[in-house]
Design a protein around this motif. Structure first.
Motif, PDB file in Angstrom:
ATOM      1  N   ILE A 200       0.843  -1.207   0.000  1.00 51.69           N
ATOM      2  CA  ILE A 200       0.000   0.000   0.000  1.00 51.69           C
ATOM      3  C   ILE A 200       0.874   1.252   0.000  1.00 51.69           C
ATOM      4  O   ILE A 200       0.606   2.218  -0.724  1.00 51.69           O
ATOM      5  CB  ILE A 200      -0.943  -0.009   1.222  1.00 51.69           C
ATOM      6  CG1 ILE A 200      -1.981  -1.123   1.071  1.00 51.69           C
ATOM      7  CG2 ILE A 200      -1.640   1.349   1.374  1.00 51.69           C
ATOM      8  CD1 ILE A 200      -2.805  -1.362   2.308  1.00 51.69           C
ATOM      9  N   ALA A 201       1.933   1.247   0.812  1.00 52.77           N
ATOM     10  CA  ALA A 201       2.848   2.395   0.857  1.00 52.77           C
ATOM     11  C   ALA A 201       3.509   2.619  -0.492  1.00 52.77           C
ATOM     12  O   ALA A 201       3.666   3.763  -0.944  1.00 52.77           O
ATOM     13  CB  ALA A 201       3.908   2.170   1.944  1.00 52.77           C
ATOM     14  N   PHE A 202       3.884   1.535  -1.165  1.00 51.57           N
ATOM     15  CA  PHE A 202       4.510   1.640  -2.475  1.00 51.57           C
ATOM     16  C   PHE A 202       3.539   2.237  -3.494  1.00 51.57           C
ATOM     17  O   PHE A 202       3.900   3.150  -4.258  1.00 51.57           O
ATOM     18  CB  PHE A 202       4.982   0.262  -2.936  1.00 51.57           C
ATOM     19  CG  PHE A 202       5.638   0.264  -4.280  1.00 51.57           C
ATOM     20  CD1 PHE A 202       6.876   0.851  -4.463  1.00 51.57           C
ATOM     21  CD2 PHE A 202       5.011  -0.336  -5.363  1.00 51.57           C
ATOM     22  CE1 PHE A 202       7.488   0.858  -5.715  1.00 51.57           C
ATOM     23  CE2 PHE A 202       5.616  -0.339  -6.613  1.00 51.57           C
ATOM     24  CZ  PHE A 202       6.853   0.264  -6.791  1.00 51.57           C
ATOM     25  N   LEU A 203       2.301   1.765  -3.491  1.00 46.78           N
ATOM     26  CA  LEU A 203       1.295   2.297  -4.419  1.00 46.78           C
ATOM     27  C   LEU A 203       0.985   3.755  -4.104  1.00 46.78           C
ATOM     28  O   LEU A 203       0.785   4.572  -5.017  1.00 46.78           O
ATOM     29  CB  LEU A 203       0.019   1.443  -4.348  1.00 46.78           C
ATOM     30  CG  LEU A 203       0.165  -0.007  -4.832  1.00 46.78           C
ATOM     31  CD1 LEU A 203      -1.131  -0.774  -4.598  1.00 46.78           C
ATOM     32  CD2 LEU A 203       0.557  -0.039  -6.307  1.00 46.78           C
ATOM     33  N   TYR A 204       0.969   4.083  -2.822  1.00 47.70           N
ATOM     34  CA  TYR A 204       0.753   5.474  -2.410  1.00 47.70           C
ATOM     35  C   TYR A 204       1.884   6.362  -2.923  1.00 47.70           C
ATOM     36  O   TYR A 204       1.653   7.468  -3.427  1.00 47.70           O
ATOM     37  CB  TYR A 204       0.659   5.537  -0.891  1.00 47.70           C
ATOM     38  CG  TYR A 204       0.588   6.933  -0.305  1.00 47.70           C
ATOM     39  CD1 TYR A 204      -0.609   7.640  -0.311  1.00 47.70           C
ATOM     40  CD2 TYR A 204       1.711   7.522   0.262  1.00 47.70           C
ATOM     41  CE1 TYR A 204      -0.686   8.918   0.231  1.00 47.70           C
ATOM     42  CE2 TYR A 204       1.652   8.785   0.805  1.00 47.70           C
ATOM     43  CZ  TYR A 204       0.446   9.477   0.796  1.00 47.70           C
ATOM     44  OH  TYR A 204       0.381  10.745   1.334  1.00 47.70           O
ATOM     45  N   GLY A 205       3.114   5.874  -2.808  1.00 47.39           N
ATOM     46  CA  GLY A 205       4.258   6.636  -3.297  1.00 47.39           C
ATOM     47  C   GLY A 205       4.194   6.861  -4.794  1.00 47.39           C
ATOM     48  O   GLY A 205       4.503   7.959  -5.281  1.00 47.39           O
ATOM     49  N   ILE A 206       3.771   5.834  -5.535  1.00 46.43           N
ATOM     50  CA  ILE A 206       3.620   5.985  -6.983  1.00 46.43           C
ATOM     51  C   ILE A 206       2.547   7.014  -7.300  1.00 46.43           C
ATOM     52  O   ILE A 206       2.718   7.883  -8.171  1.00 46.43           O
ATOM     53  CB  ILE A 206       3.278   4.633  -7.636  1.00 46.43           C
ATOM     54  CG1 ILE A 206       4.483   3.691  -7.550  1.00 46.43           C
ATOM     55  CG2 ILE A 206       2.856   4.821  -9.091  1.00 46.43           C
ATOM     56  CD1 ILE A 206       4.204   2.295  -8.068  1.00 46.43           C
ATOM     57  N   ALA A 207       1.402   6.933  -6.589  1.00 41.79           N
ATOM     58  CA  ALA A 207       0.314   7.885  -6.829  1.00 41.79           C
ATOM     59  C   ALA A 207       0.761   9.315  -6.537  1.00 41.79           C
ATOM     60  O   ALA A 207       0.468  10.241  -7.311  1.00 41.79           O
ATOM     61  CB  ALA A 207      -0.891   7.516  -5.964  1.00 41.79           C
ATOM     62  N   ALA A 208       1.481   9.514  -5.425  1.00 43.65           N
ATOM     63  CA  ALA A 208       1.972  10.848  -5.079  1.00 43.65           C
ATOM     64  C   ALA A 208       2.930  11.364  -6.142  1.00 43.65           C
ATOM     65  O   ALA A 208       2.894  12.544  -6.514  1.00 43.65           O
ATOM     66  CB  ALA A 208       2.651  10.816  -3.707  1.00 43.65           C
TER      67      ALA A 208
END
Length: 262
Positions: free
Chosen positions: A24-32
């Motif tokens: 989830i953190a990785f996907l959040y980082g990509i989205a940001a």
């Protein structure tokens, strides 16, 4: 978001947490990062004019005094967010609530959202300050502006673009990798000026064949903020690297490469 971000954010990430959280953190980082990427591309159009639906010289017709107040408030909001969230004292408090691996991505996301708000709500100030009639000179200024943007992007990649904007941290967290403590480095352009990213922004903002009062306001306030940001950033760098950074300041100029690097 410049050299201090790279140097300080090289600190080892938190490798704890469940696999689900890491994903989830990785996907959040990509989205940001994607939000940032769209924002910076829009910023180029906002300043220089092409492609985007609204530029620095477009928007709702507003009385001059009201437009001036709104624009200054929008730029102040960005400046406060960008500076306060970058300070180490704020980070120490902030990471009590925001997991450390996504702290950088959250900072990048908030900065992008404050810029998008500025683009959306900006009020134009149409009176002309200058308008270059010579086609050759106008093309030269536009080219110089794009060269400024190129300098910004090039400088971020020299010091690790993906770490600067949070992707490196979430990727390492996902992989459970540790990162070496920060070392003071001055690669390539950083041997000639201490802040090539800021220099690129200044060139991009001021090299305009048509300068309206609104564009002038934007360029002047952001340039003033850049100098404030440099002072805050270098205070942090001195605290982190001590005499090593003090000697670098003596050896290399801030923005204009007039000193000879040894």
């Amino acid at each position: 978001m410049t050299q201090i971000d790279h140097q300080i954010h090289s600190l080892r990430p938190d490798a704890s947490g469940s696999k689900a959280f890491k994903i989830i953190a990785f996907l959040y980082g990509i989205a940001a990062y994607l939000v940032f990427f769209v924002t910076i591309l829009y910023a180029i159009g906002f300043v220089t004019g092409p492609v985007v639906p609204k530029t620095v010289d477009m928007g709702t017709d507003t009385p001059t005094a009201e437009a001036l107040i709104i624009d200054l408030l929008l730029m102040t909001l960005f400046a406060v967010q960008h500076s306060v969230m970058a300070r180490q004292g704020f980070k120490a408090w902030w990471t009590q609530f925001v997991p450390r691996p996504i702290e950088r991505s959250t900072y990048v996301l908030f900065a992008s959202l404050s810029l998008l708000l500025l683009f959306w709500q900006w009020r134009p100030l149409p009176p002309l300050v200058w308008d270059v009639a010579n086609p050759g000179l106008a093309v030269t200024l536009i080219t110089l502006s794009f060269a400024g943007w190129l300098l910004v992007f090039t400088s971020t990649f020299i010091i690790n673009h993906f770490e600067l904007f949070g992707l490196h941290q979430v990727a390492n967290h996902l992989a459970g990798k540790w990162v070496e403590p920060p070392r003071f480095k001055t690669p390539l352009l950083y041997k000639f000026v201490r802040h090539p990213i800021y220099l690129g922004f200044i060139i991009a903002f001021w090299a305009a064949p048509t300068m309206t009062a609104g564009h002038l306001l934007f360029a002047a306030v952001t340039t003033a903020y850049i100098f404030v940001g440099i002072a805050l950033e270098e205070h942090d760098l001195v605290a982190l690297f001590g005499d090593e950074y003090r000697q670098y300041k003596q050896r290399v100029s801030m923005l204009i490469p007039w000193r000879k690097s040894v």
